[in-house]
Design an enzyme around this catalytic site. Sequence first.
Site, PDB file in Angstrom:
ATOM      1  N   ASN A 149      -5.166   4.938   5.448  1.00 22.98           N
ATOM      2  CA  ASN A 149      -3.871   4.348   5.061  1.00 22.98           C
ATOM      3  C   ASN A 149      -3.978   2.897   4.593  1.00 22.98           C
ATOM      4  O   ASN A 149      -3.183   2.442   3.773  1.00 22.98           O
ATOM      5  CB  ASN A 149      -2.817   4.524   6.162  1.00 22.98           C
ATOM      6  CG  ASN A 149      -3.146   3.827   7.444  1.00 22.98           C
ATOM      7  OD1 ASN A 149      -4.310   3.506   7.694  1.00 22.98           O
ATOM      8  ND2 ASN A 149      -2.156   3.586   8.281  1.00 22.98           N
ATOM      9  N   CYS A 281       0.940   2.648  11.084  1.00 29.47           N
ATOM     10  CA  CYS A 281       1.104   2.834  12.542  1.00 29.47           C
ATOM     11  C   CYS A 281       2.255   1.992  13.076  1.00 29.47           C
ATOM     12  O   CYS A 281       2.721   2.221  14.188  1.00 29.47           O
ATOM     13  CB  CYS A 281      -0.164   2.430  13.274  1.00 29.47           C
ATOM     14  SG  CYS A 281      -1.568   3.313  12.697  1.00 29.47           S
ATOM     15  N   GLU A 453      -6.739  -7.012  17.338  1.00 24.52           N
ATOM     16  CA  GLU A 453      -7.413  -7.386  16.090  1.00 24.52           C
ATOM     17  C   GLU A 453      -6.620  -8.501  15.445  1.00 24.52           C
ATOM     18  O   GLU A 453      -5.383  -8.470  15.438  1.00 24.52           O
ATOM     19  CB  GLU A 453      -7.458  -6.184  15.145  1.00 24.52           C
ATOM     20  CG  GLU A 453      -8.263  -5.040  15.719  1.00 24.52           C
ATOM     21  CD  GLU A 453      -8.488  -3.924  14.713  1.00 24.52           C
ATOM     22  OE1 GLU A 453      -7.534  -3.535  14.024  1.00 24.52           O
ATOM     23  OE2 GLU A 453      -9.626  -3.452  14.625  1.00 24.52           O
TER      24      GLU A 453
HETATM   25  C1  SIN Z   1      -1.870   0.412  10.503  1.00 17.54           C
HETATM   26  O1  SIN Z   1      -1.003   1.133  10.069  1.00 17.54           O
HETATM   27  O2  SIN Z   1      -2.764   0.857  11.230  1.00 17.54           O
HETATM   28  C2  SIN Z   1      -1.953  -1.051  10.163  1.00 17.54           C
HETATM   29  C3  SIN Z   1      -0.712  -1.638   9.680  1.00 17.54           C
HETATM   30  C4  SIN Z   1      -0.780  -3.132   9.524  1.00 17.54           C
HETATM   31  O3  SIN Z   1      -1.837  -3.751   9.655  1.00 17.54           O
HETATM   32  O4  SIN Z   1       0.269  -3.708   9.291  1.00 17.54           O
END
Ligand code: SIN
Length: 472
Positions: A149, A281, A453
């Site tokens: 993604n 996510c 992270e």
């Molecule tokens: C993810 O969907 O895993 C990361 C989304 C983001 O870094 O904003």
Amino acid sequence: MDTYEMIINGKNVGNNLEKIHVTNPANNEPIAEVPYGGKNEAVSAADAAYQSWTDWSERSAYERSELIRKWYELINENKEDIALSMTLEQGKPLKEARGEIDYANGFISWYAEEAKRVYGEIIPASTTSKRIFVQKQAVGVVAVITPWNFPAAMITRKVAPALAAGCTVVIKPAEQTPITAIKLVKLAKEAGIPDGVINVIVGDAKEIGETWNADTRIRKLTFTGSTPVGKLLMKGAANNVKRVSLELGGHAPVIILGDCDIDKAVNGVIQAKFRNAGQTCVCANRIYVDETIQEEFTAKLIEKVRELKVDQGVNESTDIGPLIDRVAIDKVDSHVKDAVEKGATIEVGGNRIEGLFYEPTILSNVSDDMICMKEETFGPILPISPFKDVDEAITRANDSDFGLASYVFTENITKGIKIIDKLEYGIVGLNDGLPSTPQAPFGGYKQSGLGREGGHHGMDEYLEVKYISLGL
Ligand code: SIN
């Protein structure tokens, strides 16, 4: 059709292997082929990363920093090319792909600086005849397994701090999106990052994951992807007590209070829901809105959703591209059908569009037993449910095994802070639909993962702490 190869120890490899096609989800056409490896390539990549680790970790932080910074500059120079590859292999609109390159490169630039700030400590000893020092050192070789993604940002968010700390890496990108990964690693070589420090292979996820988990030279595994796969990797890592960082699934609630700025909330929700066609996510998965503003909020949201243009990502005006594959679109459709069968109303959208496209969809009259209210949909659908009492909204928001992102919209900051205190989520966007940024800690509570992270928290994930007791 272009052919890409894996990169192990600075060399292009895999020409002799079986190839797989990388397909454009916008039209189902093959755009490139890549070799498909497994155990042998996983071992060779680990050999290279292990052999290069001593040299890389013993270089000065300033030297590592300069090389990482050079990598950042080359990515900037090649931004258009990588963004186009990303759109073609992943489907996201070009403007989002460009945004992702900036986001991804933000991690590289931030950690190029942070490399120079790995500070130790001196702790007062309990006797005058001793001194206590604390020093930090690179964890070692890191296995990096990333999803489709965010084909660039999920790599750099892991690799940049790892390199800055003095670790070397082996990367397995998702097989749907290897081109962006390979292009990034090629640029790292061009930047002068020594051969073997960054290796990238494509192939059988299970075989590669198991091989790296069994290899005691690999000291850490970092993974972004689904919670079930994260659990399997964590179990495998446990055999050698390998360190793990996991960024897993989410099911983000949005709490919209009656005193919010409705336009701000609508814009925040559009950002939080429809980025990457809902395939993130941190996507808004369920909205709890104060019943006193439900009607106005929903009407304004529907108006904005109707303006979203669904089309191939390469068109500059596209807001929502295709979903990644047939399984993804079937899942979205099944969530909508389940909701409708259980009494939901489709306010807008609700249909597949030819190919892998799905209309951005708003559902009302939803109940907590609907699948979309519990499981990650990973698509452009958004259920809205009213609440009377904010405590009820908080309880419903927390009623999830996930705990990654959440959102609150209110103009009363005191109320907002009190709600945030009770939310069991690693990330909260308060009047902000896009909280992700390189300098902040990204990660979840509960089954959304382990570790963080981004920012200095993300650096600690790649550092061991060594305590030295000095007798005088
Ligand atoms: C993810 O969907 O895993 C990361 C989304 C983001 O870094 O904003």
